[in-house]
Design an enzyme around this catalytic site. Structure first.
Site, short mmCIF file in Angstrom:
data_model
loop_
_atom_site.label_atom_id
_atom_site.label_comp_id
_atom_site.label_asym_id
_atom_site.label_seq_id
_atom_site.Cartn_x
_atom_site.Cartn_y
_atom_site.Cartn_z
N LYS A 2 9.35 8.21 2.09
CA LYS A 2 8.50 7.01 2.21
C LYS A 2 9.07 5.86 1.38
CE LYS A 2 5.35 8.00 5.20
NZ LYS A 2 5.00 9.37 5.23
N LYS A 62 13.13 18.67 22.43
CA LYS A 62 11.75 18.85 22.06
C LYS A 62 10.90 17.66 22.48
CE LYS A 62 9.22 19.18 17.74
NZ LYS A 62 9.24 18.25 16.65
N LYS A 85 6.35 12.68 19.65
CA LYS A 85 5.97 11.28 19.64
C LYS A 85 7.17 10.43 19.21
CE LYS A 85 2.90 8.24 17.15
NZ LYS A 85 2.29 8.20 15.82
#
Ligand code: TRP
Length: 329
Positions: A111, A194, A197
Site C-alpha cells: 500500500k 484465472k 477482477k
C-alpha cells in the site's frame, strides 16, 4: 463444532470465479459449522473513503451474497460497523501489536508503495482490526485467499501473545479453512490462467444474458486441431475447464469427442457455454434484483445479524476487559 468467520470486501462485484471458488462452498459450509459472514466496511475506509458510495457498496455486497445462497436463518450475516465492539477489541489488541511487525506486513508495504500519499494509521493497524474480527467470535477457521494468509498468521500471533502475556488460554488458534478438493478454479476466457477482477476478464453475477454471451463469444481460441487427440493449447483447455464447471458431463464429452476427432467448431462450443452459464447466472441475477428492491427484507436481515453478532462480541469484550484488568465499578 468449528466456528468459521469470513470477511467480505464491500467493494467489487462477484464474478463466476468467486461464485465457484468460494461462495458455493460457503453455502454448503454454513450447515456444517457455526458461521459468521460479515461485510468489512471499516476496513474499506483504509483505502476507499467515499461516503457517497459506502452504503450502496455494502448493500450490493449483501444482496449478492444472499442471492447466491447465504442463509441468514442458518448463518450470522452482518455488517462490521454494526458491531462497534470490534473497534474496542482492535484497540485492546493493538496494545500488544508492535509497530515493527505491522510495518513489515506485505499488504502494508504494498500500500505504501502504491499510495505514498495516503499512508494512514488505519492501514498500519489493518491486521489488528482483522484479528479483532476473527477473535471477536473466537473463530477456529477462516477461509482466506493467498493474499490474506499473512494477516491470518498475524491473528494467530496476536492471540498466542495475548494468551501468554495474561496467562490464559482464551483465544483459539484461527486456522485457514481449506476447501481442499472442493476448491474449483475458474479460468479466464482471455487465454489467461484465472478469472479475476484485476485481470479484467470477469463474468459477473449481475451481467445480463447479452453481456454474458458477448464475453463468452469473444473468448480466445485457436485455429482448431489438425490431427486427432492433438495436445490442447491453454485457451482451449480453459474453454473446456469452464465447460466442465457450467455444463453437464454429457455436453462436455460431446465437445471433447469433437475436439479429438478434429470436428470441433469453437463457435458452437461457445454458444453452448454461454447458454449454460446463463442458466446458472440468470436466476441469481434475478434474486439480486429482487433482494435489492426489498428494503424491508434487507433491513431485517441486517438487524437480526447485528444483534446475533453483538451478542457474541459483547461476551468476548467482557472477558477480555476482565483479563486485562478493566473492571466495572
Ligand atoms: N482483509 C480481507 C480481504 O481483503 C477482508 C477481511 C476483513 C477479513 N476482516 C476479515 C477476512 C476477517 C477474513 C476474516 O479480503
Amino acid at each position: 463444532m468449528e466456528t468459521v468467520l469470513s470477511g467480505i470486501r464491500s467493494t467489487g462485484q462477484l464474478h463466476l470465479g468467486n461464485y465457484y471458488g468460494a461462495l458455493k462452498n460457503f453455502v454448503k459450509m454454513q450447515h456444517d459449522a457455526r458461521c459468521y459472514f460479515f461485510i468489512a466496511d471499516y476496513h474499506s475506509l483504509t483505502t476507499h473513503p467515499d461516503p457517497s458510495a459506502l452504503h450502496g457498496n455494502v448493500r450490493n455486497a449483501l444482496a449478492e451474497y444472499l442471492a447466491a445462497g447465504l442463509d441468514p436463518n442458518v448463518a450470522t450475516i452482518y455488517v462490521q460497523s454494526d458491531v462497534p465492539q470490534v473497534a474496542e477489541l482492535s484497540l485492546l489488541l493493538s496494545m500488544h501489536a508492535y509497530v515493527g511487525e505491522l510495518e513489515r506486513t506485505v499488504s502494508f508495504k504494498d500500500k505504501i508503495r502504491k499510495h505514498p500519499e495516503n499512508v494512514n494509521a488505519g492501514l498500519l493497524t489493518y491486521p489488528v482490526l482483522m484479528a479483532a474480527d476473527i477473535l471477536m467470535h473466537r473463530a477456529t477457521r477462516v477461509p482466506v485467499g493467498k493474499d490474506q494468509e499473512q494477516h491470518l498468521e498475524m491473528t494467530r500471533k496476536f492471540a498466542r501473545r495475548f494468551n501468554s502475556i495474561y496467562g490464559v488460554d482464551y483465544f483459539p488458534e484461527s486456522l485457514p479453512y481449506n476447501f481442499g478438493n472442493d476448491l474449483v478454479k475458474v479460468p479466464g476466457l482471455d487465454g489467461s490462467g484465472k478469472m479475476g477482477k484485476s485481470e479484467g476478464n470477469g463474468i459477473y453475477l449481475v451481467d445480463s444474458d447479452k453481456e454474458i454471451s458477448k464475453k463468452v463469444m469473444k473468448a480466445v481460441s485457436d485455429g482448431g486441431p489438425t490431427e486427432p487427440h492433438q495436445v490442447m493449447a491453454d485457451p482451449i483447455q480453459n474453454l473446456f475447464s469452464i465447460m466442465s464447471i457450467v455444463s453437464t458431463p454429457d455436453t462436455y464429452s460431446y465437445f471433447m469427442d469433437k475436439y479429438n476427432s478434429c470436428e470441433i467448431r469453437y463457435g458452437d462450443m461457445k454458444k453452448q457455454i454461454a447458454a449454460d452459464m446463463i442458466s446458472v447466472i440468470s436466476p441469481i441475477r434475478e434474486r439480486i434484483v429482487e433482494i435489492k428492491s426489498n428494503d424491508k427484507y434487507i433491513n431485517e436481515v441486517v438487524a437480526d445479524g447485528a444483534s446475533k453478532a453483538r451478542e457474541s462480541a459483547n461476551a468476548t469484550i467482557k472477558d477480555v476487559r476482565e483479563i486485562m484488568g478493566i473492571k466495572s465499578f
